[in-house]
Design a protein around this motif. Structure first.
Motif, PDB file in Angstrom:
ATOM      1  N   CYS A 126       0.781  -1.128   0.033  1.00 58.11           N
ATOM      2  CA  CYS A 126      -0.004  -0.062  -0.102  1.00 58.11           C
ATOM      3  C   CYS A 126       0.753   1.093   0.032  1.00 58.11           C
ATOM      4  O   CYS A 126       0.575   2.219  -0.524  1.00 58.11           O
ATOM      5  CB  CYS A 126      -0.845   0.080   1.226  1.00 58.11           C
ATOM      6  N   ALA A 127       2.143   1.053   0.400  1.00 60.20           N
ATOM      7  CA  ALA A 127       2.636   2.363   0.642  1.00 60.20           C
ATOM      8  C   ALA A 127       3.244   2.919  -0.671  1.00 60.20           C
ATOM      9  O   ALA A 127       3.282   4.038  -1.271  1.00 60.20           O
ATOM     10  CB  ALA A 127       4.161   1.961   1.401  1.00 60.20           C
ATOM     11  N   SER A 128       3.559   1.705  -1.758  1.00 51.90           N
ATOM     12  CA  SER A 128       3.872   2.106  -3.052  1.00 51.90           C
ATOM     13  C   SER A 128       2.721   2.750  -3.820  1.00 51.90           C
ATOM     14  O   SER A 128       2.799   3.504  -4.652  1.00 51.90           O
ATOM     15  CB  SER A 128       4.266   0.936  -3.846  1.00 51.90           C
ATOM     16  N   MET A 129       1.544   2.389  -3.350  1.00 55.14           N
ATOM     17  CA  MET A 129       0.189   2.789  -4.149  1.00 55.14           C
ATOM     18  C   MET A 129      -0.323   4.006  -3.460  1.00 55.14           C
ATOM     19  O   MET A 129      -1.395   4.578  -3.846  1.00 55.14           O
ATOM     20  CB  MET A 129      -0.943   1.658  -4.028  1.00 55.14           C
ATOM     21  N   ASN A 130       0.315   4.489  -2.524  1.00 54.09           N
ATOM     22  CA  ASN A 130      -0.320   5.742  -1.702  1.00 54.09           C
ATOM     23  C   ASN A 130      -1.631   5.441  -1.121  1.00 54.09           C
ATOM     24  O   ASN A 130      -2.356   6.511  -1.092  1.00 54.09           O
ATOM     25  CB  ASN A 130      -0.153   6.887  -2.558  1.00 54.09           C
ATOM     26  N   THR A 131      -1.854   4.346  -0.675  1.00 46.45           N
ATOM     27  CA  THR A 131      -3.241   4.168   0.026  1.00 46.45           C
ATOM     28  C   THR A 131      -2.973   3.793   1.303  1.00 46.45           C
ATOM     29  O   THR A 131      -4.150   3.235   2.110  1.00 46.45           O
ATOM     30  CB  THR A 131      -3.911   2.803  -1.000  1.00 46.45           C
ATOM     31  N   GLY A 132      -1.983   3.731   2.057  1.00 44.73           N
ATOM     32  CA  GLY A 132      -1.854   3.271   3.194  1.00 44.73           C
ATOM     33  C   GLY A 132      -0.427   3.543   3.958  1.00 44.73           C
ATOM     34  O   GLY A 132       0.388   3.865   3.037  1.00 44.73           O
ATOM     35  N   PRO A 133      -0.052   2.803   5.056  1.00 48.87           N
ATOM     36  CA  PRO A 133      -0.967   2.024   5.697  1.00 48.87           C
ATOM     37  C   PRO A 133      -1.866   2.797   6.764  1.00 48.87           C
ATOM     38  O   PRO A 133      -2.468   2.422   7.650  1.00 48.87           O
ATOM     39  CB  PRO A 133       0.164   1.314   6.427  1.00 48.87           C
ATOM     40  N   LYS A 134      -1.770   4.137   6.541  1.00 42.36           N
ATOM     41  CA  LYS A 134      -2.475   4.989   7.614  1.00 42.36           C
ATOM     42  C   LYS A 134      -3.933   5.341   6.889  1.00 42.36           C
ATOM     43  O   LYS A 134      -3.868   5.803   5.637  1.00 42.36           O
ATOM     44  CB  LYS A 134      -2.031   6.207   7.933  1.00 42.36           C
ATOM     45  N   ALA A 135      -4.995   5.131   7.548  1.00 44.62           N
ATOM     46  CA  ALA A 135      -6.205   5.344   7.102  1.00 44.62           C
ATOM     47  C   ALA A 135      -6.177   7.116   7.160  1.00 44.62           C
ATOM     48  O   ALA A 135      -6.204   7.648   8.124  1.00 44.62           O
ATOM     49  CB  ALA A 135      -7.205   4.887   7.901  1.00 44.62           C
ATOM     50  N   ALA A 136      -6.486   7.478   5.681  1.00 44.60           N
ATOM     51  CA  ALA A 136      -6.497   9.023   5.881  1.00 44.60           C
ATOM     52  C   ALA A 136      -7.986   9.688   5.427  1.00 44.60           C
ATOM     53  O   ALA A 136      -8.414  10.482   6.482  1.00 44.60           O
ATOM     54  CB  ALA A 136      -5.622   9.598   4.470  1.00 44.60           C
ATOM     55  N   THR A 137      -8.764   9.295   4.831  1.00 44.33           N
ATOM     56  CA  THR A 137     -10.248   9.895   4.502  1.00 44.33           C
ATOM     57  C   THR A 137     -11.016   8.362   4.556  1.00 44.33           C
ATOM     58  O   THR A 137     -10.709   7.363   4.161  1.00 44.33           O
ATOM     59  CB  THR A 137     -10.220  10.602   3.388  1.00 44.33           C
ATOM     60  N   GLY A 138     -12.496   8.826   4.642  1.00 44.95           N
ATOM     61  CA  GLY A 138     -13.393   7.947   4.253  1.00 44.95           C
ATOM     62  C   GLY A 138     -13.914   7.175   5.139  1.00 44.95           C
ATOM     63  O   GLY A 138     -14.544   6.117   5.136  1.00 44.95           O
ATOM     64  N   PHE A 139     -13.566   7.586   6.489  1.00 48.84           N
ATOM     65  CA  PHE A 139     -13.867   6.651   7.700  1.00 48.84           C
ATOM     66  C   PHE A 139     -14.797   7.653   8.705  1.00 48.84           C
ATOM     67  O   PHE A 139     -14.428   8.794   8.540  1.00 48.84           O
ATOM     68  CB  PHE A 139     -12.714   6.075   8.467  1.00 48.84           C
ATOM     69  N   ASP A 140     -15.416   6.975   9.665  1.00 45.42           N
ATOM     70  CA  ASP A 140     -16.115   7.748  10.699  1.00 45.42           C
ATOM     71  C   ASP A 140     -15.339   8.061  11.765  1.00 45.42           C
ATOM     72  O   ASP A 140     -15.088   8.630  12.657  1.00 45.42           O
ATOM     73  CB  ASP A 140     -17.567   7.174  11.107  1.00 45.42           C
ATOM     74  N   LEU A 141     -14.473   6.784  12.122  1.00 48.04           N
ATOM     75  CA  LEU A 141     -13.838   6.463  13.289  1.00 48.04           C
ATOM     76  C   LEU A 141     -12.423   5.896  12.494  1.00 48.04           C
ATOM     77  O   LEU A 141     -12.638   4.994  11.915  1.00 48.04           O
ATOM     78  CB  LEU A 141     -13.996   5.883  14.464  1.00 48.04           C
ATOM     79  N   ALA A 142     -10.968   6.501  13.087  1.00 48.67           N
ATOM     80  CA  ALA A 142     -10.096   5.399  12.662  1.00 48.67           C
ATOM     81  C   ALA A 142      -9.342   5.049  14.185  1.00 48.67           C
ATOM     82  O   ALA A 142      -9.292   6.060  14.772  1.00 48.67           O
ATOM     83  CB  ALA A 142      -9.027   6.108  11.575  1.00 48.67           C
TER      84      ALA A 142
ATOM     85  N   ILE B  71      -5.755   4.154  19.816  1.00 46.55           N
ATOM     86  CA  ILE B  71      -5.877   5.750  19.471  1.00 46.55           C
ATOM     87  C   ILE B  71      -6.925   5.970  18.463  1.00 46.55           C
ATOM     88  O   ILE B  71      -7.014   5.283  17.571  1.00 46.55           O
ATOM     89  CB  ILE B  71      -4.429   6.174  19.201  1.00 46.55           C
ATOM     90  N   VAL B  72      -7.744   6.936  18.714  1.00 45.45           N
ATOM     91  CA  VAL B  72      -8.969   7.043  18.064  1.00 45.45           C
ATOM     92  C   VAL B  72      -9.045   8.474  17.208  1.00 45.45           C
ATOM     93  O   VAL B  72      -8.641   9.476  17.663  1.00 45.45           O
ATOM     94  CB  VAL B  72     -10.406   7.066  18.689  1.00 45.45           C
ATOM     95  N   ARG B  73      -9.049   8.370  16.072  1.00 40.96           N
ATOM     96  CA  ARG B  73      -9.237   9.665  15.221  1.00 40.96           C
ATOM     97  C   ARG B  73     -10.667   9.899  14.582  1.00 40.96           C
ATOM     98  O   ARG B  73     -11.175   8.749  14.257  1.00 40.96           O
ATOM     99  CB  ARG B  73      -8.236   9.593  13.953  1.00 40.96           C
ATOM    100  N   ILE B  74     -11.150  11.004  14.847  1.00 41.85           N
ATOM    101  CA  ILE B  74     -12.521  11.101  14.370  1.00 41.85           C
ATOM    102  C   ILE B  74     -12.691  11.610  13.073  1.00 41.85           C
ATOM    103  O   ILE B  74     -12.045  12.739  12.402  1.00 41.85           O
ATOM    104  CB  ILE B  74     -13.094  12.183  15.371  1.00 41.85           C
ATOM    105  N   GLY B  75     -13.515  11.035  12.113  1.00 46.15           N
ATOM    106  CA  GLY B  75     -13.566  11.205  10.658  1.00 46.15           C
ATOM    107  C   GLY B  75     -14.776  11.978  10.297  1.00 46.15           C
ATOM    108  O   GLY B  75     -14.588  12.955   9.466  1.00 46.15           O
ATOM    109  N   THR B  76     -15.627  12.025  11.042  1.00 46.21           N
ATOM    110  CA  THR B  76     -16.982  12.475  10.685  1.00 46.21           C
ATOM    111  C   THR B  76     -17.961  12.969  11.935  1.00 46.21           C
ATOM    112  O   THR B  76     -17.342  12.454  12.870  1.00 46.21           O
ATOM    113  CB  THR B  76     -17.963  11.619   9.777  1.00 46.21           C
ATOM    114  N   LYS B  77     -18.805  13.695  11.615  1.00 46.41           N
ATOM    115  CA  LYS B  77     -19.738  13.967  12.811  1.00 46.41           C
ATOM    116  C   LYS B  77     -20.588  12.513  13.457  1.00 46.41           C
ATOM    117  O   LYS B  77     -20.802  12.383  14.718  1.00 46.41           O
ATOM    118  CB  LYS B  77     -20.775  15.015  12.440  1.00 46.41           C
TER     119      LYS B  77
END
Lengths: 154, 288, 383
Positions: free
Chosen positions: C173-189, C202-208
């Motif tokens: 995924c690192a080569s394809m720029n798709t990870g390993p970190k969840a960047a967008t498109g989630f409600d919680l990460a 550790i929780v990141r909040i993505g949406t309301k």
């Protein structure tokens, strides 16, 4: 008359880039000719001592097949060249050539041209190069016809 | 007179494009021994037919299946939808047995269309082979309806044999009335045939059009189009003035089943009509 | 007492028990909660009612044509990467009836299917899978026609994403720029941390919606040091991918090599089994089947998953355009890495490695691309 013939020959795509020194000889081998409709220009087996530039009209290249009769395998029209059996032995036509309508053409004295090509190999090569490409296009076309591309695929 | 706007591609009459609309067969006409034209009218009497030349419909015969068929009728006619097809597979064989009044499911129209304004002020050379004349007929109607906008129009048409020539009456009428130069050639002649015998390629080489100011429209077996493109290239017609109608296996016709993929595009939405420079990187490549 | 909804840019921390409570809230809110579980020796996505249903303490070992589960030394809940399943089977179901038709007295009528939306909650979605969903969104929602089935299933999905801290053997995924970190498109990460006896997320909040949900369970703000530790774990993971793929100019490179001899070589190995297309999270090909019953009076149309490797996929006019394994593999790979870019503006590949793992003969898409690219470099070096 020779003047008109020469300009027709010069301008024909077949003679594009043809060496200048041979053009007047070629012109000397040519003359205008006209055929009425349904006329046999040559028959299968006849000596192949000419070839033709078709200037107008249409000629059917045909084979007579016992149960099918005369079958046209190709037509040759305005701007095209009829006949290449003059190039190699036994110098006999393999097909009939029959006009489908009134046809005007330039006929070239192939017997004379053959003799000159044997003498002058440069001229011979120029002629053969050009006839080779005509034969290739005819072969491509024949192959496509054989593939029956519009036919059923089952 | 066609009144389509170039940018507005009509995309069918219903909300869900996977649901066929029901039409009734109006007439069925045999063109040759294996090709027939049928005209359809919508069951919903108020629905107006609207399509652009080159587009196709997915036609469904109850219980048999669905196939893509090019629309072959006059785009100016808004009450009847015409298709011409060969009867070769299960569905088309079932189709040719339909009678006036029988129902057919229609989804569409789908796909890209022949250019409609590119040709203004130019020569046109239209190269067709076999059933390929059917998807070209709508654009021929369109062109004849405003003949004065174009210069020379030449139609080159290759068929298997004289009895397989489609739309003979129309070709004669256009030739006579609208200054359409028509040259027909057949692969094999029947006795009594007094026209060209041979393939379309030499006709392309000699056709009377100005390569620097011509639009070429091609539709027919891929191998025929390959050779015709070579001849057009030899004569100097640029790639962005050649248009080809391509075919691939179609299932959804909506761009997401993937079956009709052809290199970088989908024939159902990027085609079937392609400008040649869009496909030159894959055209003729075997098994793409 | 309803806790105040946390702000977006705060990182929070949850214990495994609190995460479990989160799942309960989702269930109470009538979500169908789906997540990784273990069945038949593999991680599969299935119904999850609590964190106990997750593959606690398991990891996966993946290589070309190889997949094994192995016990971990800790009790990580998400200590593996991806299995054969992807989330596409929920939004793009493998078989769907589109409509029925009934014939009476020679006339027929079409009856469209009525569908009800299920509210899904996806737990444990990897970064590559988030990208895969957005890639399929482009296919099914952003074209000239919207696929109504996909749209129905895709709306209202609640996504709890999980960063990968331990990349898999076939991941890139690192080569394809798709990870390993969840960047967008989630409600919680979530980033799962097991360190010095502690186990937390550790929780990141993505949406309301994500903020709202987490406000329903006890939680705390994460300490800056813990957040940094978690971020480093993920950053390190990016450096230890099992595979890599050079994506610079890959589209043009593949177009140039459309007749490369390598296609013949891979064809000698490819079985056209279509596993790669089944496990790939972005493959979207389907077929349309028209069926009738014996009476001939009832007909149905179904949409089913299909694969470009099947014999009849490209059938037209009496034969298939692509009938050889060579042409089929080439189509699949060129579509994934080249044609897709022309069609949808992004690569079709998210670097999840499934096609490598689940290929019975271990064909490796990154290897094929590398060989062709190196072939060009050698050729140009030779002058």
């Amino acid at each position: 008359m020779i003047h008109t013939l020469e300009s027709v020959i010069r301008e024909h795509p077949f003679f594009q880039d043809f060496p200048e020194e041979h053009l007047s000889f070629i012109t000397g081998c040519a003359k205008n000719v006209q055929f009425p409709e349904k006329h046999f220009i040559f028959l299968e087996g006849d000596p192949a001592d000419e070839f033709y530039f078709i200037r107008g009209g249409m000629v059917s290249v045909e084979l007579v097949i016992p149960h099918l009769g005369a079958t046209t395998v190709q037509t040759v029209g305005e701007g095209e060249i009829l006949g290449w059996s003059w190039v190699s032995p036994p110098y006999r036509w393999h097909f009939n050539a029959k006009t489908l309508k009134r046809t005007r053409a330039l006929v070239f004295d192939a017997k004379c041209l053959r003799a000159k090509c044997e003498e002058d190999h440069d001229l011979g090569f120029e002629m053969l190069k050009r006839f080779a490409s005509i034969i290739t296009s005819r072969l491509d076309a024949t192959r496509l016809q054989l593939l029956d591309i519009y036919g059923h695929n089952d | 007179m066609a009144t389509m706007i170039e940018n507005e591609v009509p995309q069918g009459l219903n909300a869900d494009p996977m649901i066929p609309q029901l039409y009734r067969v109006d007439r069925v006409r045999d063109e040759t021994d294996d090709t027939f034209t049928f005209s359809l009218v919508p069951e919903n009497g108020e629905a107006k037919i609207s399509f652009l030349p080159g587009q196709f419909n997915m036609l469904y015969v109850f219980g048999t299946g669905e196939v893509p068929i090019s629309i072959s009728g006059n785009p100016a006619m808004t009450s009847v939808l015409e298709h011409t097809t060969r009867s070769v597979g299960i569905v088309t064989k079932a189709m040719c047995l339909l009678k006036p009044g029988d129902q057919i499911g229609v989804r569409g129209p789908f796909g890209s269309h022949w250019p409609l304004n590119e040709e203004n002020g130019r020569d046109l050379v239209i190269i067709s082979g076999g059933i390929g004349l059917a998807p070209l007929r709508p654009v021929l109607y369109f062109l004849m309806a405003q003949r004065e906008k174009y210069r020379k129009i030449v139609l080159l048409y290759g068929a298997r044999a004289p009895e397989d020539i489609l739309f003979k009456k129309e070709l004669e009428r256009w030739r006579g009335k609208f200054d359409l130069e028509v040259q027909v050639t057949v692969d094999r002649a029947a006795s009594g045939w007094r026209g060209n015998v041979g393939v379309v390629t030499p006709l392309v080489a000699r056709a009377p059009f100005d390569p620097s100011n011509t639009v070429a429209l091609l539709c027919g077996p891929e191998v025929m189009m390959r050779y015709a493109v070579m001849e057009l290239q030899k004569r100097g017609v640029p790639h962005d003035r050649m248009y080809l109608s391509m075919e691939r296996n179609m299932k959804c016709a909506l761009g997401y089943c993937g079956h009709c993929q052809y290199g970088p595009g989908f024939v159902c939405k990027d085609g079937p009509v392609y400008r040649f420079d869009q496909i030159v990187s894959v055209f003729g490549k075997s098994e793409v | 007492m309803t806790p105040k909804a946390p702000r977006f840019n705060n990182c929070l921390v949850l214990s495994p028990q609190q995460l479990d409570q989160l799942l309960q809230v989702l269930t109470k809110r009538d979500y169908e909660v789906l997540g990784p579980t273990i069945r038949e020796g593999a991680v599969v996505y299935d119904h999850v009612s609590s964190t106990k249903d997750l593959p606690v303490g398991w990891t996966d070992e993946q290589a070309g044509g190889k997949y094994r589960l192995k016990r971990r030394e800790d009790d990580a809940l998400f200590g593996f990467v991806v299995g054969a399943h992807s989330w596409k089977k929920f939004v793009f179901p493998p078989a769907m009836r589109l409509w029925q038709a009934h014939r009476t007295n020679g006339l027929f009528q079409i009856v469209p299917e009525t569908r009800k939306a299920t509210k899904f909650a996806f737990i444990g979605v990897r970064a590559c899978e988030l990208h895969a969903l957005s890639i399929q969104d482009k296919v099914f929602l952003k074209g000239p026609y919207v696929d109504s089935i996909y749209k129905l299933h895709r709306e209202n999905i609640f996504i709890v994403a999980v960063d990968c801290v331990q990349p898999g053997g076939t991941c890139f995924c690192a080569s394809m720029n798709t990870g390993p970190k969840a960047a967008t498109g989630f409600d919680l990460a979530l980033t799962e941390v097991l360190h010095e006896g502690r186990h937390h997320f550790i929780v990141r909040i993505g949406t309301k919606a994500g903020a709202d949900l987490i406000s329903q369970v006890p939680h705390e703000e994460a300490a800056a040091g813990d957040v940094e530790f978690a971020e480093n774990l993920v950053a390190e993971a990016a450096k230890h991918m099992g595979r890599s793929l050079d994506v610079n100019g890959i589209k043009e490179m593949l177009y140039r090599n459309i007749e490369h001899v390598r296609w013949d070589q891979v064809a000698d190995r490819c079985l056209s089994c279509s596993n790669c297309t089944m496990v790939c999270p972005t493959c979207f090909c389907s077929t349309v089947e028209d069926l009738t019953d014996l009476s001939g009076q009832q007909a149905e149309r179904w949409r089913k998953w299909d694969s470009c490797f099947t014999t009849d996929f490209s059938y037209i006019h009496g034969s298939s355009v692509r009938s050889t394994p060579r042409s089929k593999y080439r189509q699949w790979m060129m579509h994934k890495l080249a044609y897709w870019i022309d069609q949808f503006g992004t690569s079709g590949c998210v670097g999840c490695g499934r096609c490598i793992t689940w290929c019975p003969v271990g064909i490796d898409i990154t290897e094929e691309a590398r060989v062709m690219r190196e072939g060009e470099t050698l050729a140009s070096a030779a002058g």
